[in-house]
Design an enzyme around this catalytic site. Sequence first.
Site, PDB file in Angstrom:
ATOM      1  CG  HIS A 198      36.479  -3.352 -64.184  1.00 47.92           C
ATOM      2  ND1 HIS A 198      36.358  -4.517 -63.497  1.00 47.92           N
ATOM      3  CD2 HIS A 198      35.806  -3.520 -65.347  1.00 47.92           C
ATOM      4  CE1 HIS A 198      35.658  -5.382 -64.222  1.00 47.92           C
ATOM      5  NE2 HIS A 198      35.306  -4.801 -65.350  1.00 47.92           N
TER       6      HIS A 198
HETATM    7  N1  UDP Z   1      40.558 -11.681 -64.496  1.00 51.12           N
HETATM    8  C1  UDP Z   1      41.878 -11.924 -64.820  1.00 51.12           C
HETATM    9  N2  UDP Z   1      42.858 -11.159 -64.223  1.00 51.12           N
HETATM   10  C2  UDP Z   1      42.561 -10.178 -63.309  1.00 51.12           C
HETATM   11  C3  UDP Z   1      41.214  -9.929 -62.996  1.00 51.12           C
HETATM   12  C4  UDP Z   1      40.235 -10.695 -63.619  1.00 51.12           C
HETATM   13  O1  UDP Z   1      42.179 -12.826 -65.617  1.00 51.12           O
HETATM   14  O2  UDP Z   1      43.497  -9.520 -62.814  1.00 51.12           O
HETATM   15  C5  UDP Z   1      39.518 -12.490 -65.169  1.00 51.12           C
HETATM   16  C6  UDP Z   1      38.481 -13.101 -64.259  1.00 51.12           C
HETATM   17  O3  UDP Z   1      38.922 -14.327 -63.735  1.00 51.12           O
HETATM   18  C7  UDP Z   1      37.303 -13.272 -65.197  1.00 51.12           C
HETATM   19  C8  UDP Z   1      37.446 -12.104 -66.143  1.00 51.12           C
HETATM   20  O4  UDP Z   1      38.779 -11.625 -66.010  1.00 51.12           O
HETATM   21  O5  UDP Z   1      37.425 -14.475 -65.935  1.00 51.12           O
HETATM   22  C9  UDP Z   1      36.457 -11.022 -65.827  1.00 51.12           C
HETATM   23  O6  UDP Z   1      36.710  -9.940 -66.628  1.00 51.12           O
HETATM   24  P1  UDP Z   1      36.282  -8.459 -66.211  1.00 51.12           P
HETATM   25  O7  UDP Z   1      36.087  -8.383 -64.757  1.00 51.12           O
HETATM   26  O8  UDP Z   1      37.267  -7.557 -66.865  1.00 51.12           O
HETATM   27  O9  UDP Z   1      34.948  -8.235 -67.022  1.00 51.12           O
HETATM   28  P2  UDP Z   1      33.408  -8.479 -66.703  1.00 51.12           P
HETATM   29  O10 UDP Z   1      33.254  -9.939 -66.386  1.00 51.12           O
HETATM   30  O11 UDP Z   1      33.015  -7.594 -65.591  1.00 51.12           O
HETATM   31  O12 UDP Z   1      32.741  -8.106 -67.971  1.00 51.12           O
END
Ligand code: UDP
Length: 297
Positions: A198
Amino acid sequence: MKVLSVVGNRPQFIKSGPLSVALRDRGIDEVVVHTGQHYDRELSQVFFDELELRPPAYRLDLKTPDIGRMQTKVAEVVGAERPDWVLVYGDTNSTLAGARAAGDTPVAHVEAGLRSGDLTMPEEHSRIEVDRLASLLLCPDERSRRILGEEGVAGRAEVVGDVMADANFKLAPIARERSPILAALELEPGGYAVATVHREANVRPERLARILEGLGQIEGPVILPAHPRTASVARSRGLTPGHVRMIQPLGYLDFAALASQARVILTDSGGLQKEAYWYGVPCVTLRPSTEWKDTVE
Ligand code: UDP
């Protein structure tokens, strides 16, 4: 003492869970503001329900990533609540809006000192600015504190560990016990790959098409719980993911059950890179740089 916590995105709801409990245990009054940057049920409400987070005192419902609009509204709440601290998490537009909105109120930053070194990522700009604005820098590890020292950041830096680890170590075992997700998707433990994509650079159509093509070459099922912006680009450009199964984003427990039993995880998510490491599942990081360097090293 009163702390105003600003959240707005999926990973921030997850990060806020353990910290809200810790604040409550110490008798600190926490007022939560949800900017509404993420508003789809699968990216927002599901985490409040599942992680038993208290409903936010303020739901701004802005449905925008626009930093200025979020800042104005959060500043109004800061003015009304007059907290002792404004607490912000991570590196998103909501983080930056919260830190800017604090004005004279001191800012505490959870996940301070992370750097990917890649200034083409909007998140890197947020990290740098929020760390400059913060009075209290809550670093997940020694590396982050060292980076802040090298940058000459003015606030007080403390290594406090990783709130995502706190959430994960507590909830992943429960998730594996309770979640029906493997059966629902007809998967066997160790018999599939999980992907998430994403980041802004990766959802540009040409890049997304190449990533999906690559995922399509992996043997066995590939499950891609697609962020709305990924799904929308894929749909509008007719990017057909071959045998990649694009599904709705999952709640934390279902996703933890799915990811922790995968053969491999392929992701551009920050949080998921770390979770893969904690699960002992190999992770292919779908970016040229990462702020979580330990996961590669
Ligand atoms: N996650 C979730 N459902 C999903 C995909 C990811 O709960 O379908 C969780 C994942 O386990 C992690 C978090 O979302 O704890 C990561 O968020 P994201 O990838 O949106 O943000 P980033 O970490 O890149 O800022």
